[in-house]
Scaffold this motif. Structure first.
Motif, PDB file in Angstrom:
ATOM      1  N   TRP A   1      15.841  55.228  35.015  1.00  0.00           N
ATOM      2  CA  TRP A   1      17.149  55.236  35.689  1.00  0.00           C
ATOM      3  C   TRP A   1      17.046  54.748  37.128  1.00  0.00           C
ATOM      4  O   TRP A   1      17.939  54.060  37.619  1.00  0.00           O
ATOM      5  CB  TRP A   1      17.754  56.636  35.639  1.00  0.00           C
ATOM      6  CG  TRP A   1      18.371  56.965  34.318  1.00  0.00           C
ATOM      7  CD1 TRP A   1      17.957  57.894  33.424  1.00  0.00           C
ATOM      8  CD2 TRP A   1      19.499  56.310  33.731  1.00  0.00           C
ATOM      9  NE1 TRP A   1      18.750  57.881  32.302  1.00  0.00           N
ATOM     10  CE2 TRP A   1      19.719  56.926  32.467  1.00  0.00           C
ATOM     11  CE3 TRP A   1      20.344  55.285  34.126  1.00  0.00           C
ATOM     12  CZ2 TRP A   1      20.743  56.536  31.622  1.00  0.00           C
ATOM     13  CZ3 TRP A   1      21.373  54.899  33.271  1.00  0.00           C
ATOM     14  CH2 TRP A   1      21.569  55.518  32.037  1.00  0.00           C
ATOM     15  N   GLN A   2      15.939  55.098  37.795  1.00  0.00           N
ATOM     16  CA  GLN A   2      15.740  54.624  39.158  1.00  0.00           C
ATOM     17  C   GLN A   2      15.617  53.101  39.195  1.00  0.00           C
ATOM     18  O   GLN A   2      16.211  52.429  40.046  1.00  0.00           O
ATOM     19  CB  GLN A   2      14.481  55.262  39.753  1.00  0.00           C
ATOM     20  CG  GLN A   2      14.166  54.852  41.187  1.00  0.00           C
ATOM     21  CD  GLN A   2      15.220  55.325  42.168  1.00  0.00           C
ATOM     22  OE1 GLN A   2      15.788  56.401  41.999  1.00  0.00           O
ATOM     23  NE2 GLN A   2      15.508  54.527  43.175  1.00  0.00           N
ATOM     24  N   SER A   3      14.857  52.531  38.258  1.00  0.00           N
ATOM     25  CA  SER A   3      14.681  51.081  38.203  1.00  0.00           C
ATOM     26  C   SER A   3      15.986  50.370  37.855  1.00  0.00           C
ATOM     27  O   SER A   3      16.280  49.293  38.384  1.00  0.00           O
ATOM     28  CB  SER A   3      13.606  50.720  37.170  1.00  0.00           C
ATOM     29  OG  SER A   3      12.350  51.189  37.580  1.00  0.00           O
ATOM     30  N   ILE A   4      16.770  50.993  36.964  1.00  0.00           N
ATOM     31  CA  ILE A   4      18.058  50.389  36.608  1.00  0.00           C
ATOM     32  C   ILE A   4      18.988  50.368  37.818  1.00  0.00           C
ATOM     33  O   ILE A   4      19.682  49.371  38.067  1.00  0.00           O
ATOM     34  CB  ILE A   4      18.704  51.161  35.431  1.00  0.00           C
ATOM     35  CG1 ILE A   4      17.922  50.891  34.141  1.00  0.00           C
ATOM     36  CG2 ILE A   4      20.164  50.756  35.254  1.00  0.00           C
ATOM     37  CD1 ILE A   4      18.377  51.707  32.952  1.00  0.00           C
ATOM     38  N   ARG A   5      18.984  51.457  38.578  1.00  0.00           N
ATOM     39  CA  ARG A   5      19.804  51.485  39.803  1.00  0.00           C
ATOM     40  C   ARG A   5      19.354  50.412  40.785  1.00  0.00           C
ATOM     41  O   ARG A   5      20.184  49.695  41.363  1.00  0.00           O
ATOM     42  CB  ARG A   5      19.728  52.870  40.451  1.00  0.00           C
ATOM     43  CG  ARG A   5      20.569  53.929  39.765  1.00  0.00           C
ATOM     44  CD  ARG A   5      20.733  55.156  40.645  1.00  0.00           C
ATOM     45  NE  ARG A   5      19.461  55.851  40.797  1.00  0.00           N
ATOM     46  CZ  ARG A   5      19.035  56.825  39.995  1.00  0.00           C
ATOM     47  NH1 ARG A   5      19.782  57.206  38.967  1.00  0.00           N
ATOM     48  NH2 ARG A   5      17.894  57.425  40.211  1.00  0.00           N
ATOM     49  N   LEU A   6      18.034  50.278  40.956  1.00  0.00           N
ATOM     50  CA  LEU A   6      17.510  49.238  41.854  1.00  0.00           C
ATOM     51  C   LEU A   6      17.852  47.843  41.313  1.00  0.00           C
ATOM     52  O   LEU A   6      18.151  46.926  42.081  1.00  0.00           O
ATOM     53  CB  LEU A   6      15.996  49.385  41.993  1.00  0.00           C
ATOM     54  CG  LEU A   6      15.491  50.647  42.701  1.00  0.00           C
ATOM     55  CD1 LEU A   6      13.967  50.697  42.677  1.00  0.00           C
ATOM     56  CD2 LEU A   6      15.994  50.706  44.138  1.00  0.00           C
ATOM     57  N   GLY A   7      17.805  47.716  39.979  1.00  0.00           N
ATOM     58  CA  GLY A   7      18.148  46.435  39.361  1.00  0.00           C
ATOM     59  C   GLY A   7      19.588  46.045  39.616  1.00  0.00           C
ATOM     60  O   GLY A   7      19.892  44.891  39.923  1.00  0.00           O
ATOM     61  N   PHE A   8      20.496  47.016  39.509  1.00  0.00           N
ATOM     62  CA  PHE A   8      21.915  46.744  39.762  1.00  0.00           C
ATOM     63  C   PHE A   8      22.160  46.412  41.234  1.00  0.00           C
ATOM     64  O   PHE A   8      22.977  45.545  41.553  1.00  0.00           O
ATOM     65  CB  PHE A   8      22.773  47.925  39.337  1.00  0.00           C
ATOM     66  CG  PHE A   8      23.100  47.937  37.873  1.00  0.00           C
ATOM     67  CD1 PHE A   8      23.597  46.804  37.247  1.00  0.00           C
ATOM     68  CD2 PHE A   8      22.917  49.074  37.110  1.00  0.00           C
ATOM     69  CE1 PHE A   8      23.906  46.802  35.903  1.00  0.00           C
ATOM     70  CE2 PHE A   8      23.223  49.088  35.754  1.00  0.00           C
ATOM     71  CZ  PHE A   8      23.707  47.941  35.151  1.00  0.00           C
ATOM     72  N   ILE A   9      21.443  47.107  42.128  1.00  0.00           N
ATOM     73  CA  ILE A   9      21.583  46.788  43.559  1.00  0.00           C
ATOM     74  C   ILE A   9      21.125  45.349  43.816  1.00  0.00           C
ATOM     75  O   ILE A   9      21.800  44.579  44.514  1.00  0.00           O
ATOM     76  CB  ILE A   9      20.772  47.774  44.424  1.00  0.00           C
ATOM     77  CG1 ILE A   9      21.369  49.178  44.326  1.00  0.00           C
ATOM     78  CG2 ILE A   9      20.751  47.316  45.887  1.00  0.00           C
ATOM     79  CD1 ILE A   9      20.516  50.254  44.981  1.00  0.00           C
ATOM     80  N   GLY A  10      19.974  44.990  43.227  1.00  0.00           N
ATOM     81  CA  GLY A  10      19.482  43.613  43.368  1.00  0.00           C
ATOM     82  C   GLY A  10      20.446  42.600  42.775  1.00  0.00           C
ATOM     83  O   GLY A  10      20.659  41.519  43.330  1.00  0.00           O
ATOM     84  N   ALA A  11      21.060  42.971  41.631  1.00  0.00           N
ATOM     85  CA  ALA A  11      22.022  42.071  40.987  1.00  0.00           C
ATOM     86  C   ALA A  11      23.255  41.866  41.866  1.00  0.00           C
ATOM     87  O   ALA A  11      23.756  40.741  41.998  1.00  0.00           O
ATOM     88  CB  ALA A  11      22.436  42.636  39.631  1.00  0.00           C
ATOM     89  N   PHE A  12      23.750  42.936  42.492  1.00  0.00           N
ATOM     90  CA  PHE A  12      24.917  42.810  43.374  1.00  0.00           C
ATOM     91  C   PHE A  12      24.587  41.965  44.607  1.00  0.00           C
ATOM     92  O   PHE A  12      25.412  41.179  45.060  1.00  0.00           O
ATOM     93  CB  PHE A  12      25.415  44.192  43.789  1.00  0.00           C
ATOM     94  CG  PHE A  12      26.259  44.868  42.752  1.00  0.00           C
ATOM     95  CD1 PHE A  12      27.463  44.304  42.340  1.00  0.00           C
ATOM     96  CD2 PHE A  12      25.845  46.053  42.167  1.00  0.00           C
ATOM     97  CE1 PHE A  12      28.243  44.915  41.375  1.00  0.00           C
ATOM     98  CE2 PHE A  12      26.624  46.673  41.196  1.00  0.00           C
ATOM     99  CZ  PHE A  12      27.828  46.100  40.797  1.00  0.00           C
ATOM    100  N   VAL A  13      23.372  42.123  45.129  1.00  0.00           N
ATOM    101  CA  VAL A  13      22.949  41.284  46.256  1.00  0.00           C
ATOM    102  C   VAL A  13      22.905  39.813  45.833  1.00  0.00           C
ATOM    103  O   VAL A  13      23.361  38.916  46.565  1.00  0.00           O
ATOM    104  CB  VAL A  13      21.571  41.734  46.785  1.00  0.00           C
ATOM    105  CG1 VAL A  13      21.051  40.751  47.842  1.00  0.00           C
ATOM    106  CG2 VAL A  13      21.649  43.131  47.380  1.00  0.00           C
TER     107      VAL A  13
END
Length: 292
Positions: free
Chosen positions: A216-228
């Motif tokens: 879940w932590q990696s998915i959250r980081l992935g979504f943040i990276g995707a939004f950037v």
């Protein structure tokens, strides 16, 4: 001493998270650019296909009412994008303008035929389908002749297939690179917590229980990276649209939705899979192997 160590660990953890987000954002930004090229290349290819015209020429004994009936039935066909009726008088004016003189003065009569210029939908502009349509129209009692630029259609289809193949190869390469880079970044962040993973495992925690917070932590980081990445792509698209308005990037809402959805889905899938296998690796290691 303990507070200093904890502070150091938190800084290192934040730095690790930041590197994961930056890596994911940069990779997805490049993938987004490639996706945009793929989407627009299809639109450009369809644009050229839809400019190919098939000319249908009526027989001399076909009446205006019959032509109008045929035109109405033709306009309802799935392959029809546009059609224009050109009378023999209009055709004579066009030819006279192209020649720079009135050829009817020399001939005395108008040898041209009433006709329809048919513009097809892109899916039907292939050598096989256009030849099928030509055969179908040639059997019609009203049509005397059918013509289209066959060499142009063959060359256009050949070039589009060649470009599409290379774009797919390039897409596969970038997709592979993106998975490797994102996977490496996530594994490094999990590597910093390998002792925590082993400690949880030694006190009886199940593998799925240990993996869950990391995933879940990696998915959250992935979504943040995707939004950037999406913000960067948005700025780039705005700049390109402002300087090259003919591409109509901003107006192509469907392509932009596909692009944004693809980036978000890619970030989710890659983050989930990478974290799963990274945690699985450390879960399977012996305690002594964690130091290497």
């Amino acid at each position: 001493m303990t507070n200093s160590f904890d502070s150091f660990q938190k800084r290192r953890l934040r730095s690790s998270y930041a590197s994961v987000v930056i890596s994911i954002a940069l990779v997805l930004f490049m993938v987004g650019i490639l996706g945009l090229v793929l989407l627009k290349s299809t639109k450009v290819a369809n644009h050229f296909k839809q400019e190919v015209v098939m000319s249908l020429f009526f027989k001399d004994n076909v009446t205006k009412d019959q032509i109008e009936t045929f035109r109405e039935s033709l306009s309802e066909k799935e392959y029809t994008r546009l059609l224009y009726f050109i009378s023999k008088e209009e055709a004579a004016k066009i030819y006279s303008k192209d020649l720079g003189e009135d050829f009817l003065e020399f001939l005395g009569t108008n040898p041209l035929k009433n006709g329809i210029d048919l513009y097809l939908n892109a899916d039907f502009v292939t050598p096989e389908k256009m030849e099928e349509l030509k055969t179908e129209f040639s059997k019609n009692a009203f049509i005397g002749d059918v013509s289209y630029d066959k060499p142009l259609v063959e060359q256009l289809t050949k070039n589009i297939r060649k470009i599409s193949l290379w774009l797919l190869v390039l897409s596969g390469f970038f997709a592979g690179v993106s998975v490797i880079l994102i996977n490496s970044s996530i594994r490094l962040s999990i590597y910093a917590k390998r002792f925590n993973i082993k400690t949880m495992q030694m006190v009886g925690a199940t593998k799925s229980f240990i993996r869950k917070p990391f995933i879940w932590q990696s998915i959250r980081l992935g979504f943040i990276g995707a939004f950037v990445a999406l913000i960067g792509l948005g700025l780039m698209i705005y700049y390109i649209d402002k300087n090259i308005p003919a591409l109509e990037l901003i107006k192509d809402y469907i392509s932009l939705i596909y692009l944004a959805t693809g980036i978000l889905v890619a970030s989710f899938i890659i983050s989930w899979i990478s974290t799963y296998f990274a945690t699985q690796r450390f879960l399977n290691l012996q305690t002594n192997d964690l130091y290497y």
